[in-house]
Design a protein around this motif. Structure first.
Motif, PDB file in Angstrom:
ATOM      1  N   CYS A 112      -0.597   1.400  -7.564  1.00 29.78           N
ATOM      2  CA  CYS A 112       0.459   0.725  -8.321  1.00 29.78           C
ATOM      3  C   CYS A 112       1.222   1.698  -9.207  1.00 29.78           C
ATOM      4  O   CYS A 112       2.435   1.558  -9.403  1.00 29.78           O
ATOM      5  N   ARG A 113       0.526   2.682  -9.732  1.00 30.01           N
ATOM      6  CA  ARG A 113       1.174   3.637 -10.629  1.00 30.01           C
ATOM      7  C   ARG A 113       1.964   4.707  -9.890  1.00 30.01           C
ATOM      8  O   ARG A 113       2.686   5.482 -10.525  1.00 30.01           O
ATOM      9  N   SER A 114       1.824   4.765  -8.568  1.00 30.86           N
ATOM     10  CA  SER A 114       2.499   5.827  -7.805  1.00 30.86           C
ATOM     11  C   SER A 114       3.445   5.261  -6.751  1.00 30.86           C
ATOM     12  O   SER A 114       3.649   5.864  -5.704  1.00 30.86           O
ATOM     13  N   GLU A 115       4.021   4.105  -7.034  1.00 32.84           N
ATOM     14  CA  GLU A 115       5.008   3.473  -6.161  1.00 32.84           C
ATOM     15  C   GLU A 115       4.442   3.155  -4.781  1.00 32.84           C
ATOM     16  O   GLU A 115       5.163   3.131  -3.786  1.00 32.84           O
ATOM     17  N   GLN A 116       3.143   2.872  -4.726  1.00 29.10           N
ATOM     18  CA  GLN A 116       2.486   2.478  -3.476  1.00 29.10           C
ATOM     19  C   GLN A 116       1.745   1.151  -3.678  1.00 29.10           C
ATOM     20  O   GLN A 116       0.631   0.977  -3.208  1.00 29.10           O
ATOM     21  N   GLU A 117       2.393   0.217  -4.358  1.00 22.95           N
ATOM     22  CA  GLU A 117       1.705  -1.031  -4.685  1.00 22.95           C
ATOM     23  C   GLU A 117       1.284  -1.816  -3.451  1.00 22.95           C
ATOM     24  O   GLU A 117       0.400  -2.660  -3.533  1.00 22.95           O
ATOM     25  N   ASN A 118       1.895  -1.548  -2.310  1.00 24.30           N
ATOM     26  CA  ASN A 118       1.481  -2.217  -1.072  1.00 24.30           C
ATOM     27  C   ASN A 118       0.050  -1.854  -0.688  1.00 24.30           C
ATOM     28  O   ASN A 118      -0.567  -2.569   0.119  1.00 24.30           O
ATOM     29  N   LEU A 119      -0.492  -0.771  -1.242  1.00 28.07           N
ATOM     30  CA  LEU A 119      -1.864  -0.350  -0.945  1.00 28.07           C
ATOM     31  C   LEU A 119      -2.851  -0.761  -2.041  1.00 28.07           C
ATOM     32  O   LEU A 119      -4.024  -0.395  -1.976  1.00 28.07           O
ATOM     33  N   CYS A 120      -2.399  -1.529  -3.011  1.00 27.00           N
ATOM     34  CA  CYS A 120      -3.271  -1.960  -4.110  1.00 27.00           C
ATOM     35  C   CYS A 120      -4.491  -2.707  -3.559  1.00 27.00           C
ATOM     36  O   CYS A 120      -4.336  -3.678  -2.804  1.00 27.00           O
ATOM     37  N   PRO A 121      -5.708  -2.288  -3.903  1.00 25.58           N
ATOM     38  CA  PRO A 121      -6.903  -2.976  -3.392  1.00 25.58           C
ATOM     39  C   PRO A 121      -7.019  -4.420  -3.851  1.00 25.58           C
ATOM     40  O   PRO A 121      -7.721  -5.216  -3.233  1.00 25.58           O
ATOM     41  N   ARG A 122      -6.332  -4.774  -4.935  1.00 24.15           N
ATOM     42  CA  ARG A 122      -6.391  -6.149  -5.441  1.00 24.15           C
ATOM     43  C   ARG A 122      -5.089  -6.912  -5.188  1.00 24.15           C
ATOM     44  O   ARG A 122      -4.806  -7.906  -5.847  1.00 24.15           O
ATOM     45  N   SER A 123      -4.327  -6.457  -4.211  1.00 23.38           N
ATOM     46  CA  SER A 123      -3.083  -7.150  -3.878  1.00 23.38           C
ATOM     47  C   SER A 123      -3.376  -8.529  -3.313  1.00 23.38           C
ATOM     48  O   SER A 123      -4.421  -8.774  -2.711  1.00 23.38           O
ATOM     49  N   THR A 124      -2.451  -9.445  -3.531  1.00 19.78           N
ATOM     50  CA  THR A 124      -2.566 -10.807  -3.019  1.00 19.78           C
ATOM     51  C   THR A 124      -1.298 -11.150  -2.252  1.00 19.78           C
ATOM     52  O   THR A 124      -0.241 -10.522  -2.441  1.00 19.78           O
TER      53      THR A 124
END
Length: 344
Positions: A112-124
């Motif tokens: 999330c901090r590196s403009e890769q929020e699509n890879l966030c392990p807690r994404s919904t």
């Protein structure tokens, strides 16, 4: 001008995934369920249209394990804000909004901090972790909602929110050079929008797909060629995107790449990939890449580009009451372009 808030409904009519089964056996069930509470950062949205995505089919048929029991599918949502949470800024009741696949992230991890929020392990995800748009109303996190323009038909806007956004990301991941030669494998909802995006950027597009109707559509939209899914394109490809969820096509597409070419696999689900031959499929610096969801930046960039260069969206619309029929038609390849559920 924004409209005043209307009374919040206590329940909504919605389709839920009752059990996993082939779409022809109707795994959906229509229910009247309590409406999810509108949190401090949420929007209550009255749904006008919702696209029918192949991911919805994967969830209904069991290719993807359910996250939310009896979930309402649908993540290409166009609607109107009915009510806003007390911490929401930037939206007002009456605003036209869209909700897409990415429904939430933690905002704190290194992705999330590196403009890769699509890879966030807690994404919904909408229609997987949160109830989606096969319903009269839904609740959306305002931080993951999009302002949508007035004046464009809801049925044309809805597919842009996943088919368009994912296609945009897949095209970026495919690293197509300016004026390059792009191969598109499979030609459904996302592919027919992505082809137009690539053509508007000056690419030569070759389409490889099994359905004759889809090949005709590809040529009508400006593709240089349209052949069978396992056929060779008429020239080597600089880049390719695999939209069809068929692992057998991975070596086929890799073999069609020119030296230094890139294949991006756009689906959330793919059947098993057969063994690759290093010299035939990967040598000479060919690259194989996956595409995972999207970021909000992808969504904003694509919607801005689609507004400037409005794509032709081939829509097959269904009343929302016919969601099972739309899903079954998608499974049986009876849809050319996109299927969209429409409210009254």
């Amino acid at each position: 001008m924004s409209a005043p808030a209307r009374p919040t409904p206590a329940t909504t009519t919605a389709w839920i995934v009752d059990h996993t089964a082939p779409a022809a056996e109707n795994p959906l069930r229509l229910v009247e369920r309590p409406l999810a509470a509108t949190g401090a950062r949420d929007l209550l949205v009255e749904v006008a249209a919702c696209g029918v995505c192949r991911t919805d089919l994967h969830l209904a048929e069991g290719d993807l394990a359910p996250h939310l029991p009896h979930c309402t599918s649908g993540h290409e949502i166009v609607g109107r804000v009915m009510r806003i949470g007390n911490e929401v800024s930037g939206f007002e009741p009456g605003d036209r909004v869209g909700a897409a696949w990415l429904a939430g992230t933690c905002g704190e991890c290194r992705y999330c901090r590196s403009e890769q929020e699509n890879l966030c392990p807690r994404s919904t995800y909408t229609g997987w972790d949160r109830h989606g748009g096969y319903a009269r109303h839904t609740v959306v996190d305002a931080r993951f909602a999009y302002h949508l323009p007035e004046g464009l038909p809801a049925e044309e806007l809805a597919p842009l929110l996943c088919a368009g956004i994912i296609g945009y990301r897949a095209l970026e991941r495919a690293q197509l050079p300016p004026g390059g030669r792009l191969g598109i494998y499979g030609f459904g909802a996302s592919a027919h929008l992505t082809a137009q995006l690539a053509l508007s950027r000056g690419a030569t597009v070759h389409v490889l797909t099994r359905a004759e109707a889809a090949r005709r559509l590809a040529l009508d939209l400006g593709a240089a060629s349209a052949r069978g899914a396992y056929d060779a394109p008429p020239e080597p490809l600089d880049s390719a995107i695999l939209f069809a969820p068929v692992g057998d096509l991975v070596p086929v597409a890799l073999a069609a790449l020119d030296r230094g070419g890139t294949l991006a696999v756009a689906g959330i689900h793919l059947t098993d990939i057969p063994a690759l031959n290093y010299r035939q499929h990967l040598f000479q610096e060919r690259t194989l890449r996956s595409v995972t969801a999207n970021t909000r930046a992808d969504g904003l960039a694509y919607l801005a580009e689609a507004t400037r260069r409005r794509p032709t969206v081939h829509v097959q619309s269904y009343p929302v009451e016919q969601a099972p029929e739309a899903l079954a038609d998608l499974a049986a390849d009876r849809i050319t372009g996109v299927a969209v559920l429409m409210a009254d």
